[in-house]
Design an enzyme around this catalytic site. Structure first.
Site, PDB file in Angstrom:
ATOM      1  N   ASP A   1       0.117  -0.269   4.816  1.00 19.90           N
ATOM      2  CA  ASP A   1       0.043   0.052   3.764  1.00 19.90           C
ATOM      3  C   ASP A   1       1.568   0.542   3.099  1.00 19.90           C
ATOM      4  OD1 ASP A   1      -2.024   1.014   1.737  1.00 19.90           O
ATOM      5  OD2 ASP A   1      -0.620   2.584   1.547  1.00 19.90           O
ATOM      6  N   SER A   2       2.075   0.415   1.960  1.00 21.62           N
ATOM      7  CA  SER A   2       3.537   0.800   1.698  1.00 21.62           C
ATOM      8  C   SER A   2       3.260   1.868   0.981  1.00 21.62           C
ATOM      9  CB  SER A   2       4.105  -0.444   1.259  1.00 21.62           C
ATOM     10  OG  SER A   2       4.033  -1.559   2.111  1.00 21.62           O
TER      11      SER A   2
END
Length: 404
Positions: free
Chosen positions: A79-80
């Site tokens: 996840d960014s």
């Protein structure tokens, strides 16, 4: 298995993410993962810092997918989050939010954090890591921001920008790993895999696929209904196409359906993996067919008006990667037309066991997976096949998904 051989050996490597960019990054590095979307609600998760939030979300995604598995696998969750002025920014969701963020970011810099969680169920290990990259943004004009937001791209990516897509010209400097900004750090993933005893080259093993020999390819059309069924299929597909665009046919086979579509005034390009099949297709569609995997198309983003897949998805062990790729190459308002709901009889006929999970062309499954990638079911029809043991011709369902 008469006339066919199964090639390659699958590696059970699972990507717990719906991100087309992460899938594309892995494919570009020679890795074809199995994609399973976690379903984690990102909006209700909090953490002490943007970096910790990215790592926590990656961990929750990986754990959710592992909990759904019945067999051993190596699962990667990612996840960014963009950290800007100490605040974590994920996907903006609306044009207004994207426009405000881009205006506040122009001419400045932020830190793109990507959390990585690797769970290997064989080794019973869970690794959690964070990669951070500083991104410097160009001094965008209001007109550039408005035009970029109008494309829709900033609405669905962390931080409201991409570096590998339409937003690339608006990023002036990157300090760190480029791939981490795209959504997945390949060097970090390599090190994490080594910690659980998996070398990177092990992921280069190709997925299983069916290869036809020359004899099977030569008689393929006759064993699948011949020109009669091809004409019926092409007529039904043509009724769902938007006229004037380019049509890409996946698993074009001998080109028999594609040639019928051309006869109805369509411009058709086809891809297939089988060398023997392509020899026949090149006769019917000269200059318009090439060897390529339907899950790794050599086409830039948003370039196709229509993608067609006739009797392909039911052959697969997982249709997710192909649906994601179709969504990537379709223009906004482009269409994906595919046959659906074919039974496991075809797998038996090919000498393969039935799918031990859900049929990969089941309509309910396709609708759910397509929706994850911005494809909405908006039309359907049927077409007749050749009669079987009775005078009654079977009807084959054909559905159309539109790119939003």
């Amino acid at each position: 298995m008469t006339g066919q051989t199964v090639t390659g050996e699958a590696v059970r490597f699972v990507l717990a993410s719906a991100s087309p960019a992460r899938l594309k990054t892995l494919r570009g590095a020679g890795v074809e993962p199995e994609v399973i979307v976690s379903g984690v609600d990102e909006d209700n998760i909090t953490a002490d810092s943007p970096g910790e939030l990215a790592r926590l979300l990656a961990t929750l995604k990986a754990r959710a997918v592992v909990a759904s598995l019945t067999e051993h696998a190596t699962v990667l969750g990612c996840d960014s989050v963009l950290e800007f002025d100490g605040v974590a920014y994920g996907k903006p969701g609306t044009p207004e939010a994207a426009r405000d963020r881009l205006r506040s970011m122009r001419g400045r810099s932020g830190v793109l954090h990507t959390g990585h969680c690797l769970i290997d169920t064989n080794a019973k290990q869970e690794l959690r890591e964070l990669a951070s990259t500083t991104v410097h943004f160009a001094d965008l004009t209001d007109e550039e921001i408005d035009a970029y937001v109008a494309t829709g791209e900033p609405l669905v990516v962390a931080g409201s920008f991409t570096v590998d897509g339409l937003g690339g010209p608006f990023v002036s400097v990157i300090e760190g790993d480029y791939h981490n900004v795209v959504g997945l750090s390949l060097p970090l993933l390599r090190r994490m895999l080594a910690q659980v005893g998996i070398s990177w080259p092990e992921l280069w093993k190709s997925s299983p696929r069916i290869e036809y020999d020359e004899d099977e390819a030569a008689r393929y059309d006759d064993t699948r209904g011949g020109p009669e069924r091809a004409q019926a299929a092409a007529e039904a597909v043509d009724s769902l196409l938007t006229k004037g665009g380019r049509v890409l046919e996946l698993a074009v086979g001998t080109g028999i359906v594609g040639a019928e579509l051309v006869a109805r005034g369509n411009l058709v390009h086809g891809f297939d993996l089988s060398t023997a099949m392509l020899r026949h297709a090149r006769v019917r569609l000269p200059g318009h067919v090439a060897a390529a995997d339907a899950a790794t198309l050599p086409i830039a983003d948003r370039r196709c008006d229509a993608v067609v897949a006739i009797w392909l998805l039911h052959l697969l062990d997982d249709s997710e990667s192909i649906i994601a790729e179709v969504a990537r190459v379709l223009r906004p308002d482009g269409v994906f037309i595919t046959t659906t709901e074919k039974s496991d009889a075809g797998r038996y006929a090919d000498g393969r066991p039935p799918n031990d999970t859900r049929s990969q062309d089941a309509l309910s499954l396709l609708v759910a997976r397509a929706a994850h990638h911005g494809l909405i079911l908006d039309a359907a029809t049927t077409f007749p096949g050749p009669p079987r043991n009775t005078d009654q011709s079977p009807l084959y369902p054909l559905v159309r998904f539109r790119r939003t």
